[in-house]
Enzyme design. Structure first.
Site, PDB file in Angstrom:
ATOM      1  N   ASP A 186      -1.512  -2.005  14.347  1.00 38.32           N
ATOM      2  CA  ASP A 186      -0.777  -0.748  14.306  1.00 38.32           C
ATOM      3  C   ASP A 186      -0.895   0.051  15.572  1.00 38.32           C
ATOM      4  O   ASP A 186      -1.580  -0.326  16.467  1.00 38.32           O
ATOM      5  CB  ASP A 186      -1.362   0.266  13.068  1.00 38.32           C
ATOM      6  CG  ASP A 186      -0.991  -0.203  11.863  1.00 38.32           C
ATOM      7  OD1 ASP A 186       0.051  -0.917  11.668  1.00 38.32           O
ATOM      8  OD2 ASP A 186      -1.804   0.378  10.794  1.00 38.32           O
ATOM      9  N   LYS A 215       4.534   1.734  14.340  1.00 38.91           N
ATOM     10  CA  LYS A 215       5.596   2.574  14.842  1.00 38.91           C
ATOM     11  C   LYS A 215       5.244   3.599  15.925  1.00 38.91           C
ATOM     12  O   LYS A 215       4.016   3.926  15.884  1.00 38.91           O
ATOM     13  CB  LYS A 215       5.866   3.422  13.720  1.00 38.91           C
ATOM     14  CG  LYS A 215       6.507   2.926  12.349  1.00 38.91           C
ATOM     15  CD  LYS A 215       6.824   3.935  11.207  1.00 38.91           C
ATOM     16  CE  LYS A 215       7.718   3.294   9.964  1.00 38.91           C
ATOM     17  NZ  LYS A 215       7.922   4.182   8.957  1.00 38.91           N
ATOM     18  N   MET A 274       0.101  12.572   7.529  1.00 40.71           N
ATOM     19  CA  MET A 274       1.514  12.515   8.316  1.00 40.71           C
ATOM     20  C   MET A 274       2.490  13.521   7.715  1.00 40.71           C
ATOM     21  O   MET A 274       3.264  13.458   7.464  1.00 40.71           O
ATOM     22  CB  MET A 274       1.903  11.059   7.897  1.00 40.71           C
ATOM     23  CG  MET A 274       1.445   9.970   8.226  1.00 40.71           C
ATOM     24  SD  MET A 274       1.799   8.304   7.356  1.00 40.71           S
ATOM     25  CE  MET A 274       1.295   8.450   5.913  1.00 40.71           C
TER      26      MET A 274
END
Length: 268
Positions: free
Chosen positions: A48, A70, A185
């Site tokens: 990640d 991401k 998040m």
């Protein structure tokens, strides 16, 4: 009775096997010993976008390292492609590691990857990691539970796969439950979350802490309230990843000086 353990043993992945490993919250010192040992034996590592990239230096020389996380401004690698690469690597006889931030099974889609590996007949193991849900508050001096203050904790994600507030989460019910809310998040949806919690009965004076890049040298902590957190966070322009702690414990900040509504950089 199932006596099989899904936890990775001490030796590291075998050829044709996939290990789902938690990299922890950022500080490489919080990586588990088993995870560090496994990284030294990998042939292929899919990782990640980790806040603490020093972990990648533990991967053995010669291993293939592929970034699949991401990053702002870059097209994300789809979960289907990640699953396919894990399966292909294992079928090629490689020792494969999927290195994920925090813990693989806490808002990390590790369950989806394990399910895909099961369906493909690929053996896998998991190495739990220190989740940001506990590490970030600890690094900010915030106990998630505290006698006489909070006796329950709710872990919740702040956005779904499309970046929207999760429709399956009833924030107004969470407001009435009380205790501490640790939202992963959640920075991009903090305004909606605050409005939902206020509508559910939480007081505007409820303490809120936003912990950005927790456990890294760039850690910042914003202390604010539910009524002003949206504006304060916008003004502070905090980096991500960030964890939002909502509840009375967020006002404690034990062991460190603090100033309300001012981000605090912490040297580790």
């Amino acid at each position: 009775m199932n006596k099989h353990s899904a936890l990775g043993p001490a030796h590291g992945p075998l050829p044709g096997e996939v290990w789902l490993i938690g990299a922890g919250p950022g500080d490489p010192g919080l990586l588990t010993l088993r995870a560090a040992e496994a990284l030294k034996r990998a042939d292929l590592v899919l990782h990640d976008a980790l806040p603490g990239r020093a972990v990648l230096r533990l991967i053995r020389p010669g291993a293939e390292i592929v970034a699949v996380g991401k990053r702002k401004g870059a097209a994300p690698v789809s979960q289907a492609r990640i699953n396919a690469r894990l399966v292909a690597g294992a079928r090629a006889g490689l020792r494969v590691i999927r290195l994920k931030g925090g813990d693989p099974f806490v808002f990390g889609r590790g369950g989806e990857e394990a399910q895909a590996l099961d369906e493909a007949g690929i053996p896998w193991k998991v190495v739990p990691g220190v989740t940001a849900g506990t590490a970030a508050p600890a690094a900010a001096g915030i106990p998630l539970t505290h006698r006489g203050v909070a006796s329950a904790v709710t872990f919740v994600t702040g956005h779904d796969e499309g970046g929207n507030l999760p429709g399956a989460v009833d924030w107004q019910v969470l407001a009435r439950l009380g205790g501490t809310i640790a939202a992963f998040m959640a920075l991009s949806r903090l305004d909606e979350i605050a409005l939902q919690l206020l509508a559910g009965g939480r007081s505007p004076a409820t303490p809120v802490a936003v912990i950005a890049q927790a456990t890294t040298p760039d850690q910042q902590v914003l202390h604010t309230t539910l009524g002003t957190c949206t504006l304060d966070a916008r003004r502070a322009n905090l980096p991500t990843p960030a964890l939002v702690v909502i509840g009375e414990v967020a006002s404690l900040a034990l062991g460190a000086p603090r100033a309300a509504a001012v981000p605090r950089r912490v040297a580790l």
